[in-house]
Design an enzyme around this catalytic site. Structure first.
Site, PDB file in Angstrom:
ATOM      1  N   LYS A  27     -31.339 104.971  18.770  1.00 31.36           N
ATOM      2  CA  LYS A  27     -31.766 105.913  17.816  1.00 31.36           C
ATOM      3  C   LYS A  27     -32.237 104.418  16.759  1.00 31.36           C
ATOM      4  O   LYS A  27     -33.788 104.735  16.511  1.00 31.36           O
ATOM      5  CB  LYS A  27     -31.270 106.191  16.610  1.00 31.36           C
ATOM      6  CG  LYS A  27     -31.873 107.363  16.067  1.00 31.36           C
ATOM      7  CD  LYS A  27     -30.509 108.308  15.290  1.00 31.36           C
ATOM      8  CE  LYS A  27     -31.501 108.826  14.662  1.00 31.36           C
ATOM      9  NZ  LYS A  27     -30.142 109.998  13.135  1.00 31.36           N
ATOM     10  N   GLU A  76     -27.373 106.634  16.009  1.00 32.85           N
ATOM     11  CA  GLU A  76     -25.928 107.408  15.912  1.00 32.85           C
ATOM     12  C   GLU A  76     -26.172 108.596  17.339  1.00 32.85           C
ATOM     13  O   GLU A  76     -26.432 110.227  17.167  1.00 32.85           O
ATOM     14  CB  GLU A  76     -27.013 108.745  14.797  1.00 32.85           C
ATOM     15  CG  GLU A  76     -25.896 108.272  13.290  1.00 32.85           C
ATOM     16  CD  GLU A  76     -27.009 108.990  12.145  1.00 32.85           C
ATOM     17  OE1 GLU A  76     -28.201 109.136  12.413  1.00 32.85           O
ATOM     18  OE2 GLU A  76     -26.486 108.923  10.874  1.00 32.85           O
TER      19      GLU A  76
END
Lengths: 774, 774
Positions: free
Chosen positions: B608, B496
């Protein structure tokens, strides 16, 4: 989010000098409230009825520079978010006059019948008139005339003359002028209170409400004073006074016979602590009320006409043979002047002016990209200088803003939206990514200097801004070993229908140009103004080797290009889209920003407003006419023009390409965007900043005005629908009037110096007050 | 947004079966409240003190499936936004017992001294104990012991035994057990009220507060009943009763001599209208109270131990020679079982379970991608089937959701976050773009069928879901004439830290796989279950030619690939980034999600959580070990693992690559993520769903468990830090226990059927209750 009214195309009557609407339609009230808005640069208001109205209405009265920092709250916090979202706030109501006839409240929404309803906004003279006849539930028939204006001469006050004539019997008319600070915003997401009412007072026939805005602590005194007349003869009446915590109302009872006219003159407005000591707001209000009463409504109105005639003297554009086009451009020029007059460098040009709440915040890149050319050419050049100075004064905050995002060494990122230099918009894809605004701010400095020749602005202020912007671009670009070029990743271009794209052509090109222009200016200042240069060097801590690094980035900047189409790509990957033209879209799908989900818009090829073509507009000399044509033909078919800022640039480009019919259609769209409600949203307010684009589409588009080497150039063209048109430009303190018809162009110069200009690339020497025909 | 506590690494004492913290530190209270949370699948609560505490605390008690639809309000509305953002809400407090000693309130924050403070969460037996000594401002010295558990047997009730022993004098102890519905959420952005209190009542020694949630109208009865003891001998006391509009308090006064112990047993909990008629909540509460009182605290605790021992019987993993690793995996297994026990198919596994408010909403793709394997192997397969059915029951809403975004013909887009099938998250880049969740939902069906062999699920329910998902991918892809392939534009992948990218490898690959798997299932159902096939055909209106079009998209799907690096690119343009490895980042810059602005994160190369590598995990058989190695070596160095879901997948992949030291470090990170507070946020609650990933990193990572052709495969490996480890899996109704040491692996099977498995690719036949050593 809100259900839109139907498009109100064509209910405005064509007229050269006035905006006129006839017939009462409750569905049009909110749209008309926008269209008939009045303002005087310091304050403004929607065309709300003075008397009580229980139908759908959008109440709005606004004070320049008075805002509320609404807390930014989002579903998911992202580092670097601004802490607030500025709201243009609805200010206390001073225009209200409740009216009763034989104790029956006048309310157009509940009348038995309404006839002869007419609104007129007289742009030549700067007033707004509403007349109608109505039959009340109690069967009294009345005729009403309400005229209103906000004084240009005394910009803290406005005046209303409100007359009622009972037509089928004698009647007791109650006029209840009031002040009300218990107002709210349409758009107050978190139900915060914006205003704190400090006191509600009256003295004799004057009333005052002292308020302050929460958080920002702007102090405002809202005031009024009224006088009553019967058949224009003043009557002395003792009003009954009613007060609540946020309202004060004077009730005047006027008895009139059948066909006699009861009139109230109400004067009111705001004194604000930006201009006065906050303890003197009431005494200042008294002063301005006393002056107004002394002059009286009618003489004030005469002054108003004179003040507007002075504005029109340099700003007017005439169009012969096309009333709708004429009405359009005057509406645009009128609204721009209602919004900003250039007298206060702390103010700027909000996208909705004083006509609505949307786009909270007063300053967007619109000011630099669209408004400065208009103000530069229709007013003294000091006004444009003030607009540039506004950004200079915010430089420190722009540097802080960039620091919040991880930049250093004095790099500046100007806010996307601001009231005071701080960023106050809270979508990451706009705030953090629509960084091309920095380019427009630099371009405006270039544009100003090009037009005015005032290089001193650059040495005094501009160069510091340019250095900070160049530093930003240098840090924001990164080297791609894959492309062996510098790239700029994760941006939103002027086409906001794409977010977080890589290598937006317009952004990359602006960045390159900013660096080159800055280095150019540094060199000029270094050689010609050594003293200023040393001051700037010391202040900015600029090192010689720094500029070499910048230039490397500019020299090796990457621009996405399609060999197949021979065009620069709006961004990397543009050609992966499903390239279905707008003309092939079903009309039920338009406007896409109302019909489609955001993800669908983002992955579509549809362009909200000029993006690559905006670059071709700013940097037109860098591209050939063939290149322009290719890019126009490639991009325009995908452009939905759902930004008000789109049609004007396309009109200019189409005119440049000699596509006069297309240029004309774009002109109509930009000039009558609100009058004809192209975007189905005029009820929310007018699109003020794009109105300067309308001006450009005539002056730069049809007139072909450019400045090259300190010389004005024109290549006049004229749409076939027009017989002739004229415009004026204030060029270096002399007014040049240009008149264009199908046969010829004429040039007329005021002042005392001769002027050499280029017309269709031929040098023409113009002597003052001597009509030259080309 | 909030200032973080310092990292609390290492204050948890290593222990095989308990979580233990010693010493009172007000700065650790919020973190410990998370770590010592208890739950029983139906309700849960943070380890808040029973007695009043004036120091920093995060109060939280939660009821499964009870939520509040907080209105979505954003700076700028985008079409398709969900109307609300679901909030996990703090429920009325039933655990509170205010305590006074000689009328001095006990408050650990204001005591003169606190010593021997100790918390223990006994995971084997399912209870939480807190003990301490304190000197109050009135110089009374006391010893306190508070034990609490939430019954697994009766999941509407919990029990507390709270004892006070004055050590330096006789004393009057006041116990004030109370119920309080005047609670608020930490996270209530718009200050909405979540609970409406309907009544506050008591009968004899029982109290009831009836509440309902605003908007969602969940009715909840919160109840309590208490008994007092002196030195374990019951004392009958008449309490004083105090009531307000949202609180009811019973005050018991117990006089004890020095070193005598006053004890209160408090029973309390919730009855909810999901399980009962709302008019019977009080009578149901009375029933459960009566049963509890009859059994008594101590016998209930014995039942609790038995219930937990049954869970551990199939779910336990043992690790020898590494207490911290052992403690970590048991903590993960324990918390997963506290959150979801699989008994109610209307519930799901919220990312924070019953330990905090963050990530409002109960169901993410975490359930399908991470949790199903755990529940499938440690419980009856019906539990996993229930989790799949949850999505089947939401299919209609997923189709509606897709329609809102412009899809048609029964295409479904499952919500990114949901409580009831509707999307309830409101960031466009997640809600509209993180569409890979559809892939995980399809994958879970495949994974379930692969593990259980229950193809009937596909004919009964799964295929309808698959068809709707295949339709979505077919419509969501578009043909790029530029690439001559199908592309998927404008998505957010599992990483993300990139939004609105084109051709995310993971998403494109999932889309292709979904289509192929769906077509595969359609063909199987068609040939083997013609009756079901006709039903599905009729219901879905599926046309034969439709699947051909799907297959064309799958066959011609584009995957970004770098010839230079020999790797699939996470998305188009990944190589334009400044490819500085995480190891070269200064530690002051980490975690970047706390230190960097969002735009900086987006344009950085930092990942991430597993994205391309997540694809290599799901579809591992499609890629060679060399390919895995190349991609691991390319991507892991850019991965910041700032998602709790990241280390587990990396641990599995590292183990597969025989990088046991790296696999071990990732294992520690995933298993002790919260215990050691790697991400500086344990005060907000625990990361429940990633705990299932911890289980996978042992079973699939070290144990190498896979299912191929209905056969269990193992390739056991063991980190050098461990002497041995064991785990169990419930495979098609038989429990297989695997024990791995450096020397050997043993397999032991319950049940009555022999089982053929592959160990290091060698077929091994296991007969029940017969230890096999390999």
């Amino acid at each position: 989010m809100t259900k839109k009214n139907k498009m109100n195309q064509d209910y405005i009557k064509p007229d050269k000098w006035s905006i006129i609407a006839e017939g009462f339609d409750a569905d049009q009230v909110k749209s008309s409230e926008s269209l008939f808005s009045i303002g005087n640069g310091a304050m403004g208001q929607r065309a709300n009825f003075e008397e009580n109205y229980s139908g759908p209405t959008f109440q709005g009265s606004y004070i320049a520079g008075v805002y509320y920092p609404d807390k930014t709250r989002v579903g998911w916090w992202k580092n670097g978010y601004p802490e607030y979202f500025a709201k243009v706030i609805n200010a206390p109501n001073w225009i209200g006059i409740n009216v009763s006839i034989n104790r029956e409240k006048l309310d157009l929404f509940t009348c038995k019948s309404v006839s002869d309803f007419r609104r007129e906004l007289n742009m030549k003279e700067g007033w707004y008139l509403r007349t109608f006849k109505a039959t009340l539930p109690n069967d009294i028939e009345i005729k009403v005339e309400a005229k209103r204006f906000l004084s240009l001469e005394m910009d803290e006050i406005g005046a209303i003359a409100y007359s009622v004539t009972p037509m089928n019997s004698a009647a007791e008319i109650l006029f209840e002028p009031y002040l009300d600070s218990g107002i709210t915003n349409e758009d107050s997401n978190w139900d915060d209170k914006f205003w704190d009412t400090l006191s509600v007072d009256h003295q004799n026939d004057e009333a005052f409400i002292m308020t302050r805005t929460m958080k920002t602590n702007f102090h405002v005194c809202t005031f009024m004073r009224s006088q009553c007349f019967v058949n224009d003869k003043k009557v002395e009446l003792e009003p009954e006074i009613t007060k609540t915590e946020t309202e004060i109302k004077f009730t005047y009872s006027v008895a009139v016979k059948q066909n006699e006219t009861a009139t109230i003159h109400k004067f009111g407005g705001y004194t604000v602590d930006r201009d006065h000591n906050k303890n003197e707001l009431v005494s200042e209000a008294k002063k301005v009320l006393a002056t107004s009463i002394k002059i009286g409504f009618n003489s004030m109105l005469e002054e108003q006409k004179i003040a507007w005639s002075k504005i029109w003297e340099t700003a007017d554009i005439t169009i012969e043979g096309d009333v709708r086009a004429q009405q359009g451009i005057r509406f645009n020029i009128f609204q721009l002047n209602q919004t900003y007059l250039g007298v206060d460098s702390r103010l700027n040009i909000g996208p909705k002016g004083f006509t609505g709440e949307k786009y909270g915040g007063s300053t967007y890149w619109d000011t630099e990209a669209y408004c400065i050319p208009f103000y530069m050419a229709t007013k003294d050049q000091e006004v444009a200088r003030n607009l540039l100075t506004y950004r200079y004064n915010h430089l420190e905050k722009a540097i802080e803003n960039a620091e919040k995002l991880g930049f250093s060494n004095g790099a500046a990122l100007y806010p996307m939206v601001t009231m005071n230099g701080e960023e106050c918009h809270n979508e990451w894809e706009i705030t953090f990514e629509e960084i091309h605004r920095n380019g427009a701010i630099a371009f405006a400095i270039y544009n100003y200097e090009r037009y005015t020749g005032d290089f001193k602005y650059i040495t005094e202020k501009g160069l510091e801004v340019l250095i900070a912007i160049a530093r930003f671009w240098f840090q924001r670009a990164n080297f791609s070993t894959d492309k062996n070029k510098f790239v700029i990743l994760g941006v939103t271009g002027p086409n906001e229908y794409e977010n977080n794209v890589n290598n937006n052509f317009y952004t990359n090109y602006s960045a390159k140009w900013c660096i080159e222009y800055t280095v150019d200016c540094i060199n000029k200042v270094k050689h010609n103004y050594p003293e200023e240069f040393n001051r700037i060097l010391a202040k900015t801590n600029l090192k010689g080797e720094e500029t070499y690094k910048w230039i490397k980035v500019a020299d090796e900047m990457y621009f996405p290009y399609s060999e197949e189409h021979g065009v620069y790509l709006q961004q990397d990957g543009f050609l992966d889209k499903e390239l279905v033209k707008v003309s092939e879209l079903e009309s039920s799908q338009r406007p896409i920003n109302q019909k489609w989900s955001w993800d669908r818009i983002l992955r579509s090829p549809y362009i909200k407003q000029a993006d690559v073509l905006q670059g071709f507009y700013f940097f037109e000399n860098h591209f050939s006419i063939e290149e322009l044509e290719r890019h126009f033909d490639f991009y325009e078919p995908f452009t939905v023009h759902e930004s008000s800022l789109s049609p004007c640039v396309h009109s200019i480009q189409a005119a440049k390409l000699d596509r006069m019919e297309q240029a004309y259609q774009f002109y109509l769209r930009t000039s009558r965007l609100d009058l004809d409600d192209y975007n189905h949203e005029v009820d929310e307010g007018l699109h003020i900043t794009s109105m300067a684009g309308t001006w450009m589409s005539i002056v730069e588009g049809f007139g072909g005005m450019r400045i090259k080497n300190n010389t004005l150039n024109f290549t006049p063209k004229i749409p076939k629908q027009w017989q002739a048109y004229s415009f004026k430009v204030n060029f270096r303190h002399q007014i040049l009037t240009i008149n264009v018809s199908h046969e010829k162009s004429t040039f007329n110069l005021s002042g005392d110096k001769e002027l050499k200009i280029l017309v269709n690339n031929q040098m023409v020497t113009i002597t003052p007050n001597n009509l030259i025909t080309v």
